[in-house]
Design an enzyme around this catalytic site. Structure first.
Site, PDB file in Angstrom:
ATOM      1  N   HIS C  15      20.303 110.975   4.799  1.00 27.92           N
ATOM      2  CA  HIS C  15      18.711 111.208   4.404  1.00 27.92           C
ATOM      3  C   HIS C  15      18.485 111.779   3.095  1.00 27.92           C
ATOM      4  O   HIS C  15      19.560 111.973   2.312  1.00 27.92           O
ATOM      5  CB  HIS C  15      18.064 112.314   5.559  1.00 27.92           C
ATOM      6  N   CYS C  34      18.496 118.445  -2.276  1.00 26.39           N
ATOM      7  CA  CYS C  34      18.379 117.793  -1.042  1.00 26.39           C
ATOM      8  C   CYS C  34      17.265 116.502  -1.509  1.00 26.39           C
ATOM      9  O   CYS C  34      17.025 115.809  -0.557  1.00 26.39           O
ATOM     10  CB  CYS C  34      17.478 118.710   0.017  1.00 26.39           C
ATOM     11  N   HIS C  40      22.292 111.979   0.632  1.00 24.16           N
ATOM     12  CA  HIS C  40      23.391 112.937   1.275  1.00 24.16           C
ATOM     13  C   HIS C  40      23.339 112.681   2.771  1.00 24.16           C
ATOM     14  O   HIS C  40      22.436 111.796   3.211  1.00 24.16           O
ATOM     15  CB  HIS C  40      23.507 114.220   0.749  1.00 24.16           C
ATOM     16  N   HIS C  42      24.574 114.317   6.905  1.00 26.68           N
ATOM     17  CA  HIS C  42      24.970 115.311   8.078  1.00 26.68           C
ATOM     18  C   HIS C  42      25.665 114.727   9.255  1.00 26.68           C
ATOM     19  O   HIS C  42      25.374 113.785   9.662  1.00 26.68           O
ATOM     20  CB  HIS C  42      23.833 116.290   8.293  1.00 26.68           C
ATOM     21  N   ASP C  80      22.283 107.224  14.821  1.00 26.38           N
ATOM     22  CA  ASP C  80      23.522 107.370  14.613  1.00 26.38           C
ATOM     23  C   ASP C  80      23.991 106.290  13.444  1.00 26.38           C
ATOM     24  O   ASP C  80      23.669 104.898  13.539  1.00 26.38           O
ATOM     25  CB  ASP C  80      24.520 107.284  15.704  1.00 26.38           C
ATOM     26  N   HIS C  81      24.745 106.826  12.516  1.00 22.22           N
ATOM     27  CA  HIS C  81      25.115 106.064  11.389  1.00 22.22           C
ATOM     28  C   HIS C  81      24.063 105.234  10.455  1.00 22.22           C
ATOM     29  O   HIS C  81      24.170 103.896  10.302  1.00 22.22           O
ATOM     30  CB  HIS C  81      26.324 104.935  11.734  1.00 22.22           C
ATOM     31  N   GLU C 125      21.560 120.787  11.642  1.00 23.45           N
ATOM     32  CA  GLU C 125      21.683 119.904  10.440  1.00 23.45           C
ATOM     33  C   GLU C 125      22.976 120.284   9.971  1.00 23.45           C
ATOM     34  O   GLU C 125      23.728 119.349   9.314  1.00 23.45           O
ATOM     35  CB  GLU C 125      20.577 120.080   9.594  1.00 23.45           C
TER      36      GLU C 125
END
Lengths: 136, 136, 136, 136, 136, 136
Positions: C15, C34, C40, C42, C80-81, C125
């Site tokens: 994100h 950010c 980047h 998490h 996810d992913h 996060e």
């Protein structure tokens, strides 16, 4: 001005999920592999939390050494390295789900802690499944 | 619609439990090895939680970078690698139990956080002993 | 007599923090690294908590297998992913802060859980930054 | 008499698994959802271990403050809040698997650490997947 | 066919880093805030590992109950809730860095464990700093 | 240039420690509460580590998805939610200590992993007791 103190403990036990009023087939259908009649087991991690005023002389809500000892004598001595279904009488007729175990632990501890203090318990059945109960 | 944001920090400190109004014998009796006059110490882990509305422009309840910096300047700079009894003035006369440290941290942080936001702190003295305080 | 059951899950996603109504300079100023336009990411850890009465026949508040499956189909399959900004439509116009992601997850899950049960979500996060939301 | 000192650090980054010599179909087939062209991401946890004799004057194998600072300037400044494929040049042509990232980190750090000291790195891509590399 | 068994324990202690042959200024320069003359402290986590053949009758390399008891009597009784510099004689003249503490613990335990078994210790000073020592 | 990849998995099982060649009294004397004939149980956490060269085309030592699937079919399907003594045939005559379980797991996995790759397993019986085995 109320503070909550938390103490972590643990016990290892075997159990199975089982409703004696049901057929084996229904137990297997509802509880899946947790109904295995040969049992499986967990490392239960228990957090007992007590909330109340700080005593001005000690700086304690409740002496952690006393709380630690209480958990050892009332919970660990009864549950650790036991088969919950076979060796903890309440679970002869009560299904030892994490929910029911948490309520049983709360009920055991409640009379041993001053009435003015609030009590709650959190019980980890696995690192991914856990429950909490505060008495209401 | 309120959300709680949590930030984890840590500091390492020495302390002893001690009530200056008591004899050494009573301190030793009540606090056990925690009363050791030569001190012992802990890796304190601190979680600061702030609850409020999400700001529609930023998507933040409170900017975590600001909260992180606030904990560094107001808490870590004062407590980290310190002897709490000897070097943090409030503990000259207040017993540095986990309960009292949590209340002190809350009182330090409260004026630095917008009034409309709720504040609570959780302080781990060890992975097995921790306390929480929400200001009431 | 209400008990809370908690189930832990996880998803990995990319994100960036970004307000489309702002200039790039203001995004960079407010969100710092950010706001990196290349993204980047998490390892998000999610805890879903459901509170209610224990069903007397099963000993469950809610079957954890059902809750696990619900999180897989409604949350993990979607997040996810993935790149949250690019591939999860709600974040085309909503900044994917931890706060907003938690609210979005709560809103997705709420209709799938019996109305009589209370729902809350906690979203990590990072191990040091996390948020929680209970619907009010 | 050799002792190993370990220092833990972390960085958050986006990446995708991708071999530029392959078709998109083959990338998708081999790497699955990790090949998502829009990227996903992780909270990477890094443990850097240095093994050698204890210096008799300091009691240190290597000053942890120096090691911490080295990881910050050489690794975190380069990898944190970055898109590994797009912003870390070595991964323009090298697939940023956990294995390759660990080797790259080791190669970056090696010249900054005294030759007489052994170096190894452990990199957690998730709490469930991690790799380690010792230079041989 | 050798297996390694590991047992985790912990103790809380105060210490300062200090070389008695140096001036206070040099101690402060080299050890920074760790040289604080009023001490600071840690929750040390200790992992003791013993490697050897599995005994065919018991299935044990070494009985964990025996190892647990050994750590309690030889290490915890000596280090827990103590000021390492003031109350553990070896650290009157040896700087209590994590490296030196690990070597001291290894030297204390070695004569209590059968010679045919290999011994190593890992000592966490904090969750982010840890050391290991295997006797060579 | 060899790298080690690690994959974490888990299973929950019941067991008791028991040597069928011994009297019940001797079993109770040696194994203590672990000999309880009604069983107890654990959340076993398993880390499987595979060491080898990085494949230049994939950047993998071994595809983690393949390793994850292998652990599921060969280990979890056989051990999870089972009574090890009663339902895993090898433990009819082999005491299911953590040491023996680790060796059994290693022996099951070894033929499924390329011969050129080194294999080791770490098995946590509890967060405080764990064992590791590398095949020699």
């Amino acid at each position: 001005m109320k503070v909550t103190v938390h103490r972590k403990a643990h016990f290892n036990a075997a159990h199975r999920l089982y409703n004696a009023d049901w057929t084996d087939a229904r137990n297997a259908h509802v509880f899946g592999k947790c109904a295995n009649p040969n049992y499986h087991g967990h490392n239960y991690e228990l957090i007992v939390a007590v909330r109340g005023e700080i005593h001005p002389e000690t700086g304690f809500v409740m002496d952690m050494k006393v709380l630690k000892h209480l958990i050892e004598t009332e919970i660990e001595a009864v549950f650790d390295h036991k088969n919950l279904n076979e060796e903890v009488p309440v679970f002869k007729t009560l299904n030892p789900t994490a929910e029911n175990i948490a309520v049983v632990i709360w009920n055991i501890l409640r009379p041993h802690i001053e009435e003015v203090l609030e009590l709650s318990v959190t019980l980890y059945e696995t690192p991914r499944n856990f429950v909490s109960y505060s008495g209401a």
